[in-house]
Design an enzyme around this catalytic site. Sequence first.
Site: not given
Ligand code: NOJ
Length: 738
Positions: A286
């Site tokens: 993430d």
């Molecule tokens: C953080 C989020 O937790 C995740 O779900 C997302 O896909 C990413 N950012 C990218 O935007």
Amino acid sequence: MRTAKLSCLIIIFVVLTSLSPALVSSSSQDRIEQRINSLLARMTLEEKLGQLQQLDGEANGNFRPEHVEMVRKGLLGSTLNVRGAARTNELQRVAVNESRLKIPILFGFDVIHGYRTVFPIPLGEAATWDPAALERSAAIAAREARAAGVHWTFAPMVDIARDARWGRIAEGSGEDPYLGAMLAAARVRGFQGSDYSAPDKVVATAKHWVAYGAAEAGRDYNTTDLSERTLREVYFPPFKAAIDAKVGTFMTAFNDINGVPATANPFVLSDVLRSEWKFDGLVVSDYTAVMELMNHGLARDEADAASYALNAGTDMEMVSRFYNKHGAALIRSGKISTTTLNEAVRRVLRIKFRLGLFEKPYADEARETNSIFTPEHLAAAREIAARSMVLLKNQGDFLPLSKGVKAIAVIGPLADSQKDMIGSWTGDGKAEEAVTLLTGVKSKVSPQTTVRYAKGSELNDNSTAGLDEAVRVARESDVVIVAVGESAEMSGEAASRSSLDLPGQQMQLIKAIHATGKPYAVVLMNGRPLTISWIAENSPAILETWFAGTQGGHAIADVLFGDVNPGGKLPVTFPRSVGQVPLYYNHKNTGRPPDLNNKYTSKYLDVPWTPQFPFGHGLSYTKFKITNLKLSAVQMGRTGSLTVTAEVQNVGKRSGDEVVQLYIRDVTSSVTRPVKELKGFQRVTLQPGETKRVEFSLGPEQLGSYDRSMRFGVEPGEFKVMVGPDSANLVQATFQVR
Ligand code: NOJ
């Protein structure tokens, strides 16, 4: 003779290849692996690390100036948020024409509930209890996204959430592992189809691996501490279902699990995902989760963080750049082996090959114009939004309203809000394209009807300035619709709340309308279960509409005025009070189950132990009866299976949908079991008077559980089978496993 043999062989080959897609795909997979081998043999260490790097574009969809040079040098494998056919093509041209090895870029984006045509938030879609609807909405989102140059969506989010304080409950399918698994698979099928190299498909991501929804106290990004049993029984199933549906990629979670951050957790990334489940796709971290290994107190420094994450099985690093920066030194010092690095690169390239990017790297700019926000997509968004709505209460059949009413008031801070209607994570969706409830009502009622509007209050401040106006507007009307709830940003990422009450002065607004004595319906828009006891007890009708998307206002009006009979069901329990949280239907019985006549049992002094609205609850404008529960056997062996049938009849006067739900209980077992577990459901449409027989099958997969040694199997003894319209109103039968 030789010719006869040869033709015989050819016939066998043709028959086998036509009968067995696995054979065909395994040979095409072999070709992919050979192409990866030949690329790997030519890649420099820097180019390999480059494939593991994903960087963020600009919010408006542009790439950043530095990306161009990185791509030219082969130092950037993927971006997120860069989108639009022309823009992605521009950067892709640099990769394909100017980089040494011509490896295409992988463009990722969060297509969560629609790309430009916005569907209901995922929790709302889950309330359809209709996998086909979710498959359809994901397929439309994929068609639009791919046309705009996006190859990879960071969806579906399949985290189980039992705590409504956690704002990201809005992004998932709710509290139940079985419903979550069915819907995870449906979304993956919708996004990917059978071959995500198709021009209208994208590769999907199962996220966030894993247990992100178990954040302590519902506070986003917080620690989780869970037994392996709870992980396997509650949090893993939707991910496993995504794997079975052939999801291409996984994303790690931000949280730590039992002391080890998910992004560096060999148990979940390596033992379960790779060894047990044989996942050969790509795992992306993430956003800056590799960097955060230092905050977790696991990694001493940047290099240590890179080494922990890559060695555990996180292949691609999102946004932070530690693989890129420290990878070469880590390889030289032996802290990361060449085999580990090559495997990670292989997984990235594998997805690029499976997406067909080497053959077709560019988006078709004409296609982008023709296939986004089409009338067909808008019609689907409206239909699915209406299917997601849950009629929580309808005293005296107050709803549906008559289109010919003389004067109607549409009141509330959400009654005319475009930006809230589309929810918190809207891809490329535009608030100005959203239909509000006020617009929906205006286009639904008769030309003679007067529609009056008053905002009444803000969503979340203490001013009572608008109340008088709202009361006046209500008094001048025959019927009132009050739209209240949360703003879109009050759920989703980093949007945890310690209260589940309606924020601001909205309760005052409802009480003021109530005091006018005018008949009214409450329309809720929210991304999580709310505590609405007063409304549940006093208001005549409540329609839960989540954040219904681009066509939300039309869809809500379709339901309020009876063009669509609501058939959605809650995918999460609605508590009475935040103090009950986590409150979920599939809890254990305890040694002292609640008993009103015995103080020393498991309950509260100040609130009933029961929910306000149970999991699976949802009413209709017609009435159903579920009867004649029958089992094909009353005894069976541990590996056997049986068929459960029941009859559902529409005993009312309108056609409508019922979701017949099947629950089981393993009555005694070597390990304590939940009081109920959903194991089947069917949403059926019935005409007035019509009866349908629904059939479910129960076998080892549904009846099994993990024993004390974490072996999965069916234990002998009594099982209950329960069928009904929600998790609280069930008819039951029993059988024995010998
Ligand atoms: C953080 C989020 O937790 C995740 O779900 C997302 O896909 C990413 N950012 C990218 O935007």
